[in-house]
Motif scaffolding. Structure first.
Motif, PDB file in Angstrom:
ATOM      1  N   PHE A   7       0.815  -1.209   0.000  1.00 36.87           N
ATOM      2  CA  PHE A   7       0.000   0.000   0.000  1.00 36.87           C
ATOM      3  C   PHE A   7       0.849   1.259   0.000  1.00 36.87           C
ATOM      4  O   PHE A   7       1.746   1.411   0.845  1.00 36.87           O
ATOM      5  CB  PHE A   7      -0.876   0.054   1.264  1.00 36.87           C
ATOM      6  N   ASP A   8       0.555   2.153  -0.922  1.00 43.60           N
ATOM      7  CA  ASP A   8       1.051   3.519  -0.807  1.00 43.60           C
ATOM      8  C   ASP A   8       0.447   4.130   0.461  1.00 43.60           C
ATOM      9  O   ASP A   8      -0.524   3.595   1.018  1.00 43.60           O
ATOM     10  CB  ASP A   8       0.645   4.314  -2.053  1.00 43.60           C
ATOM     11  N   VAL A   9       0.968   5.263   0.911  1.00 44.73           N
ATOM     12  CA  VAL A   9       0.489   5.877   2.151  1.00 44.73           C
ATOM     13  C   VAL A   9      -0.460   7.040   1.882  1.00 44.73           C
ATOM     14  O   VAL A   9      -1.667   6.952   2.115  1.00 44.73           O
ATOM     15  CB  VAL A   9       1.677   6.346   3.032  1.00 44.73           C
ATOM     16  N   TRP A  52       9.223   8.408   8.443  1.00 45.70           N
ATOM     17  CA  TRP A  52       7.855   8.899   8.272  1.00 45.70           C
ATOM     18  C   TRP A  52       6.882   7.797   7.877  1.00 45.70           C
ATOM     19  O   TRP A  52       5.752   8.075   7.520  1.00 45.70           O
ATOM     20  CB  TRP A  52       7.812  10.011   7.225  1.00 45.70           C
ATOM     21  N   VAL A  53       7.301   6.537   7.919  1.00 50.36           N
ATOM     22  CA  VAL A  53       6.387   5.440   7.586  1.00 50.36           C
ATOM     23  C   VAL A  53       6.177   4.466   8.751  1.00 50.36           C
ATOM     24  O   VAL A  53       5.100   3.896   8.890  1.00 50.36           O
ATOM     25  CB  VAL A  53       6.835   4.642   6.338  1.00 50.36           C
ATOM     26  N   THR A  54       7.188   4.279   9.580  1.00 53.36           N
ATOM     27  CA  THR A  54       7.077   3.241  10.602  1.00 53.36           C
ATOM     28  C   THR A  54       6.042   3.577  11.676  1.00 53.36           C
ATOM     29  O   THR A  54       5.575   2.675  12.374  1.00 53.36           O
ATOM     30  CB  THR A  54       8.445   2.982  11.273  1.00 53.36           C
ATOM     31  N   SER A 130       5.549  18.156  11.755  1.00 49.59           N
ATOM     32  CA  SER A 130       5.826  18.395  13.181  1.00 49.59           C
ATOM     33  C   SER A 130       7.246  17.987  13.560  1.00 49.59           C
ATOM     34  O   SER A 130       7.495  17.421  14.627  1.00 49.59           O
ATOM     35  CB  SER A 130       4.812  17.652  14.059  1.00 49.59           C
ATOM     36  N   LEU A 131       8.186  18.288  12.661  1.00 52.23           N
ATOM     37  CA  LEU A 131       9.593  17.970  12.895  1.00 52.23           C
ATOM     38  C   LEU A 131      10.436  19.239  12.823  1.00 52.23           C
ATOM     39  O   LEU A 131      10.092  20.186  12.110  1.00 52.23           O
ATOM     40  CB  LEU A 131      10.097  16.970  11.846  1.00 52.23           C
ATOM     41  N   PRO A 132      11.564  19.282  13.521  1.00 54.68           N
ATOM     42  CA  PRO A 132      12.454  20.443  13.427  1.00 54.68           C
ATOM     43  C   PRO A 132      13.129  20.499  12.062  1.00 54.68           C
ATOM     44  O   PRO A 132      13.227  19.480  11.371  1.00 54.68           O
ATOM     45  CB  PRO A 132      13.470  20.198  14.548  1.00 54.68           C
ATOM     46  N   PRO A 133      13.605  21.664  11.650  1.00 57.31           N
ATOM     47  CA  PRO A 133      14.295  21.775  10.353  1.00 57.31           C
ATOM     48  C   PRO A 133      15.505  20.845  10.309  1.00 57.31           C
ATOM     49  O   PRO A 133      16.191  20.658  11.316  1.00 57.31           O
ATOM     50  CB  PRO A 133      14.723  23.243  10.297  1.00 57.31           C
ATOM     51  N   PRO A 134      15.781  20.258   9.161  1.00 56.88           N
ATOM     52  CA  PRO A 134      16.948  19.366   9.061  1.00 56.88           C
ATOM     53  C   PRO A 134      18.255  20.154   9.068  1.00 56.88           C
ATOM     54  O   PRO A 134      18.305  21.292   8.593  1.00 56.88           O
ATOM     55  CB  PRO A 134      16.733  18.668   7.709  1.00 56.88           C
ATOM     56  N   PRO A 135      19.326  19.573   9.594  1.00 56.13           N
ATOM     57  CA  PRO A 135      20.634  20.243   9.551  1.00 56.13           C
ATOM     58  C   PRO A 135      21.203  20.248   8.136  1.00 56.13           C
ATOM     59  O   PRO A 135      20.701  19.555   7.236  1.00 56.13           O
ATOM     60  CB  PRO A 135      21.488  19.387  10.492  1.00 56.13           C
TER      61      PRO A 135
END
Length: 268
Positions: A7-9, A52-54, A130-135
């Motif tokens: 299944f796609d999400v 973002w899938v688990t 809802s995640l902080p900006p990536p480095p």
């Protein structure tokens, strides 16, 4: 006989319509439980990054997860089933292209993500999740951390122009202006085929569900490809069967149509 479902999400398992509220429909969750009780395996096959899938395991105990458009597959316990990273030389060249003429680019590894250069667009995307900006990415990481996918935030035409110097990459997209760039010859169908080989399943024993342009090849490849009614025209054209939209019990109706569920199952 179908032995495994993939299944796609977004737009397939999760309903992002205003009515759906980005949730998995109750009918989908119940259908997954019922087919699981019949011994049919269920896997996620998404363009999303691994982390973002688990989380979907909190909604249903999937047997495994394919992320970054099939480039990385793990089972429920986290064991790696398949991995196909980018050529390191392409990533080094990509970093140099961004330095010469900056554009929004997200680097995706097995466990971490990085922006090649600071980007408000990428920061907004992570805020949506809802995640902080990536480095900012350090190319020295390539020695120990292969890159599975990178993403461009632009149109496909602009992405093709920007990446013209790279020889071993392929652009795909679920739609919109976030482009997933995978190694040439990769894709969801390649990852699914690798997982199927690990479990001894034949192509005709695989059923896949999708709704986006990046689902087209897996829909065509599988023994049975099902597009959701809310899917793109390309996804519907690639599928063997088009079911109802996700918010109208599309997955449940498809499983009933193909006999993997019966009306009697739904009364239990």
């Amino acid at each position: 006989m179908i032995k495994a479902l993939f299944f796609d999400v977004d737009g397939t398992l999760l309903d992002h319509s205003p009515e759906g509220g980005s949730r998995m429909p109750d009918s989908t969750r119940r259908s997954l439980r019922l087919v699981g009780e019949k011994g049919i395996f269920s896997f996620v096959a998404s363009g999303r990054i691994p982390s973002w899938v688990t989380f979907l395991g909190d909604l249903y105990p999937f047997d495994g997860y394919l992320s970054v458009n099939g480039q990385y597959a793990i089972d429920r316990s986290g064991q790696v089933l398949y991995q196909s990273p980018h050529c390191p030389e392409d990533i080094l060249q990509l970093v140099e292209l961004v330095r010469q003429d900056p554009f929004p680019c997200l680097i995706i590894e097995e466990k971490e993500c990085f922006s090649v250069a600071p980007s408000p667009l990428i920061d907004q995307h992570f805020a949506w999740a809802s995640l902080p900006p990536p480095p900012v990415y350090d190319p020295a990481r390539l020695r120990d951390h292969p890159v599975l996918q990178f993403c461009l935030y632009m149109t496909k035409e602009e992405g093709a122009r920007r990446l013209a110097p790279l020889q071993h990459v392929e652009i795909t997209s679920a739609g919109g202006e976030i482009l997933d760039v995978i190694p040439k010859g990769g894709g969801k169908e390649v990852g699914i085929a690798a997982v199927a080989q690990r479990f001894g399943w034949k192509r005709e024993e695989i059923m896949v569900f999708g709704d986006g342009d990046n689902d087209c090849r897996m829909l065509s490849w599988a023994g049975t490809g099902v597009a959701l009614g809310n899917g793109t025209p390309a996804a519907k054209a690639a599928a063997d069967y088009v079911t109802a939209p996700i918010g109208e019990d599309g997955i449940q109706k498809a499983l009933l149509h193909f006999g993997l569920l019966t009306p009697k199952d739904l009364t239990t």
